[in-house]
Design a protein around this motif. Structure first.
Motif, mmCIF file in Angstrom:
data_model
loop_
_atom_site.group_PDB
_atom_site.id
_atom_site.type_symbol
_atom_site.label_atom_id
_atom_site.label_comp_id
_atom_site.label_asym_id
_atom_site.label_seq_id
_atom_site.Cartn_x
_atom_site.Cartn_y
_atom_site.Cartn_z
ATOM 1 N N LYS A 275 -2.732 5.044 1.009
ATOM 2 C CA LYS A 275 -3.790 5.694 1.252
ATOM 3 C C LYS A 275 -3.907 6.846 2.408
ATOM 4 O O LYS A 275 -3.071 6.751 3.105
ATOM 5 N N ALA A 276 -4.517 8.030 2.085
ATOM 6 C CA ALA A 276 -4.568 9.101 2.851
ATOM 7 C C ALA A 276 -5.307 9.031 4.065
ATOM 8 O O ALA A 276 -6.661 8.554 3.942
ATOM 9 N N ILE A 277 -4.866 8.976 5.303
ATOM 10 C CA ILE A 277 -5.583 8.670 6.358
ATOM 11 C C ILE A 277 -5.482 9.724 7.532
ATOM 12 O O ILE A 277 -4.334 9.863 7.997
ATOM 13 N N ASN A 278 -6.308 10.504 7.666
ATOM 14 C CA ASN A 278 -6.401 11.638 8.612
ATOM 15 C C ASN A 278 -5.113 12.583 8.598
ATOM 16 O O ASN A 278 -4.530 12.973 9.364
ATOM 17 N N GLY A 279 -4.866 12.967 7.200
ATOM 18 C CA GLY A 279 -3.958 13.763 6.872
ATOM 19 C C GLY A 279 -2.520 13.152 6.810
ATOM 20 O O GLY A 279 -1.622 14.159 6.535
ATOM 21 N N SER A 280 -2.400 11.957 6.983
ATOM 22 C CA SER A 280 -1.002 11.432 6.716
ATOM 23 C C SER A 280 -1.214 10.477 5.789
ATOM 24 O O SER A 280 -2.258 10.173 5.189
ATOM 25 N N ILE A 281 -0.016 9.947 4.837
ATOM 26 C CA ILE A 281 -0.138 8.887 4.076
ATOM 27 C C ILE A 281 0.427 7.678 4.674
ATOM 28 O O ILE A 281 1.440 7.599 5.065
ATOM 29 N N TRP A 282 -0.463 6.648 4.410
ATOM 30 C CA TRP A 282 -0.090 5.485 4.890
ATOM 31 C C TRP A 282 0.226 4.611 3.717
ATOM 32 O O TRP A 282 -0.439 4.365 2.643
ATOM 33 N N LEU A 283 1.289 3.513 3.972
ATOM 34 C CA LEU A 283 1.626 2.766 3.056
ATOM 35 C C LEU A 283 1.671 1.277 3.550
ATOM 36 O O LEU A 283 1.893 0.906 4.692
#
Length: 585
Positions: A275-283
């Motif tokens: 998921k994209a969260i606040n400009g970063s990609i979270w795994l």
């Protein structure tokens, strides 16, 4: 105070953002009303409700309570027709619910009714199978459904009919078993298979391209593809059983991203959600671990490199996995954990930020017990601990551990600490006495008073630059010349009479709080001028802390609440000194 805040902020810039966020994460589980800790998916609607798919029913969370929807035997529209729910999608006031064995349920938020779509052998436009593993919305407005046994279905929400895409009518599809779907900006569909890699389907001409471990020469880490995500630049992020890869549809190139160095088990992680969260990609991965990636993009949207990879452990156990990540319209992040319930981080910045001492030394497996925090003039922080000596945290995040093994500090078990006006450091030692660090010579030495000074639980500097030590035997006062004098609350000053906290008021009087005999006040010449006990403005004789604020008020923390001596009151009017009593609770 400003210096302290600046130092803490500096530390956080060098500590991981994700660790800080997950330290602030809150968890919802059975005791809060969640029907099952086996959470598989989480979505939000526009009304602020959080919808949670579990192996024991559908949950709706609002504010501070859960509503559960359990299987209805009658399938009368009042609830779901299955407790085992794999996937959720919210769209246009409807929650689409993919079940493990009972087809598709749709909940209408306007009518509060459920409708059901299941396989019908006699109807070729019904679901091909009842096992649904993923649901996404296409650019055309239709829904794509992944199934475990019969490939992909396209659901026309207007006609309520299903179109089937499987090996029967798409022979180039490597298998019918699918976990996940994603559509890119051109409408191309990516299908993550259970055992056969990825199929890239053009819905218009029904052409299929397959990427697997073999034909990618290992750039696809594994043929079980569990999660897919399309970023804002049309790159396809691929989460597999054995790590991460990124596919660029424009260049047809595949890039493998190594995560093993940040993984708990030292291997490439099983990636369940992206998921994209606040400009970063979270795994979201196995062992309740999260990864945050910061990609760097070229002008054409191609990823040139991953600038930073951060990992954090949600500490829900090695058998738990982060199956779903969702960010609601307020900015809160919700994480569905299989075996661990729900975790969420608030969009509201907390009043306090947390610097985990356990994160400073992750290999030791335990946090440090901090008893004093000293803000150095060089923007570093000195943390006095019980058992670990001093942790000296530099502005760049590097930590130097000062202990009896590498310095003359005298003891690793510290009771108190002070940084004086000359930037020198003073630490009360559990084994007796005080250790002094000279800021100019960078040398340690033991403070000698000429007599026993044990259990120094408070060290303060007065306006004249004298240093006072609250010890078991009384209060020792060191003048600027190095000479010592002593104030005794009782002879012998043991047990209840032992000083444990000191404050100076605006008249230069020393307030000494004791373990169980209230407060003693001495004037600047060392004469006892008053004793305050329970019932005289304080509710307990156990004084935990004394604090003189900038307005010269004296705050008194006791075992039975908080008292205040306003600076405007005269000391001769003892009954009116404590005009406000703040009780616990």
């Amino acid at each position: 105070m400003k210096l302290g805040l600046r130092v803490l902020l500096t530390l956080f810039l060098y500590s991981t953002v994700l660790v800080a966020q997950t330290n602030q994460a809150k968890f919802l589980s059975l005791q809060e009303g969640l029907s099952s800790e086996q959470v598989i998916d989480v979505v939000h609607d526009k009304y602020g409700f959080i919808w949670i798919a579990t192996e024991l029913g559908l949950n709706r969370f609002a504010s501070n309570s859960f509503k559960q929807f359990y299987k209805s035997e009658k399938a009368d529209g009042s609830s779901v027709n299955s407790n085992e729910i794999n996937t959720l999608l919210y769209d246009n006031d409807q929650v689409f619910i993919g079940t493990r064995a009972n087809g598709l349920n749709v909940y209408d938020l306007k009518t509060n009714c459920f409708s059901y779509y299941v396989h019908d052998d006699k109807n070729p436009q019904s679901l091909a199978t009842n096992d649904i593993t993923d649901i996404i919305k296409s650019q055309s407005g239709h829904l794509w459904l992944a199934t475990y046994h019969q490939g992909v279905q396209r659901f026309n929400t207007s006609t309520k009919t299903f179109e089937r895409f499987n090996k029967k009518n798409l022979p180039n599809l490597p298998e019918n078993s699918t976990w996940t779907l994603i559509e890119d900006k051109d409408g191309t569909l990516y299908i993550g298979h259970v055992n056969k890699g990825i199929s890239i389907l053009n819905p218009k001409n029904r052409s299929v391209t397959v990427i697997n471990v073999s034909n990618s020469k290992g750039l696809l880490p594994d043929n079980e593809v569990k999660s897919l995500f399309c970023d804002p630049f049309n790159n396809i992020w691929i989460g597999t059983r054995k790590g991460l890869a990124i596919f660029n549809p424009k260049t047809k190139s595949l890039k493998k991203i190594n995560l093993f160095s940040k993984s708990i088990n030292g291997k490439e992680p099983f990636i369940y959600s992206i998921k994209a969260i606040n400009g970063s990609i979270w795994l979201g991965t196995e062992s309740s671990q999260l990864f945050m990636l910061n990609p760097e993009y070229l002008a054409d949207g191609t990823i040139s490199q991953i600038k930073k990879i951060t990992s954090a452990n949600l500490n829900r156990g090695k058998t738990s996995s982060v199956q779903s990540i969702d960010q609601d319209q307020f900015g809160n992040v919700w994480m569905g954990i299989y075996g661990g319930g729900i975790a969420f981080t608030s969009h509201i910045k907390p009043f306090f930020s947390i610097l985990s001492t356990q994160a400073l030394f992750p290999g030791q497996g335990k946090p440090a017990t901090v008893i004093s925090i000293l803000n150095d003039r060089d923007n570093s922080i000195w943390l006095g601990t019980v058992g670990d000596g001093v942790l000296h945290v530099q502005p760049n995040g590097k930590v130097n551990k000062i202990n009896t093994g590498n310095s003359a500090i005298g003891d690793d078990f510290l009771l108190s600490g002070l940084q004086d006006s000359d930037n020198n450091k003073w630490f009360g030692l559990q084994n007796g006495g005080v250790s002094f660090f000279n800021a100019r010579t960078q040398a340690w030495k033991k403070v000698e008073t000429g007599e026993k000074m044990s259990s120094v639980r408070a060290i303060v500097e007065d306006k004249a630059g004298n240093i006072a030590f609250a010890a078991q035997e009384g209060v020792f006062i060191r003048s600027k010349t190095g000479a010592f004098s002593k104030l005794t609350t009782h002879s012998p000053a043991l047990g209840d009479y032992a000083p444990r906290t000191i404050a100076e008021d605006q008249n230069g009087n020393r307030w000494i709080g004791t373990y169980g005999q209230g407060i003693y006040i001495f004037n600047s010449t060392g004469k006892l001028i008053k004793k305050i006990i329970k019932g005289q403005g304080i509710n307990s004789n156990t004084i935990n802390h004394l604090f003189a604020d900038r307005q010269h008020n004296i705050w008194i923390a006791t075992n039975e609440g908080l008292s205040l001596q306003p600076a405007t009151k005269k000391q001769v009017s003892w009954k009116s000194l404590f005009h406000r009593m703040v009780k616990p609770g």
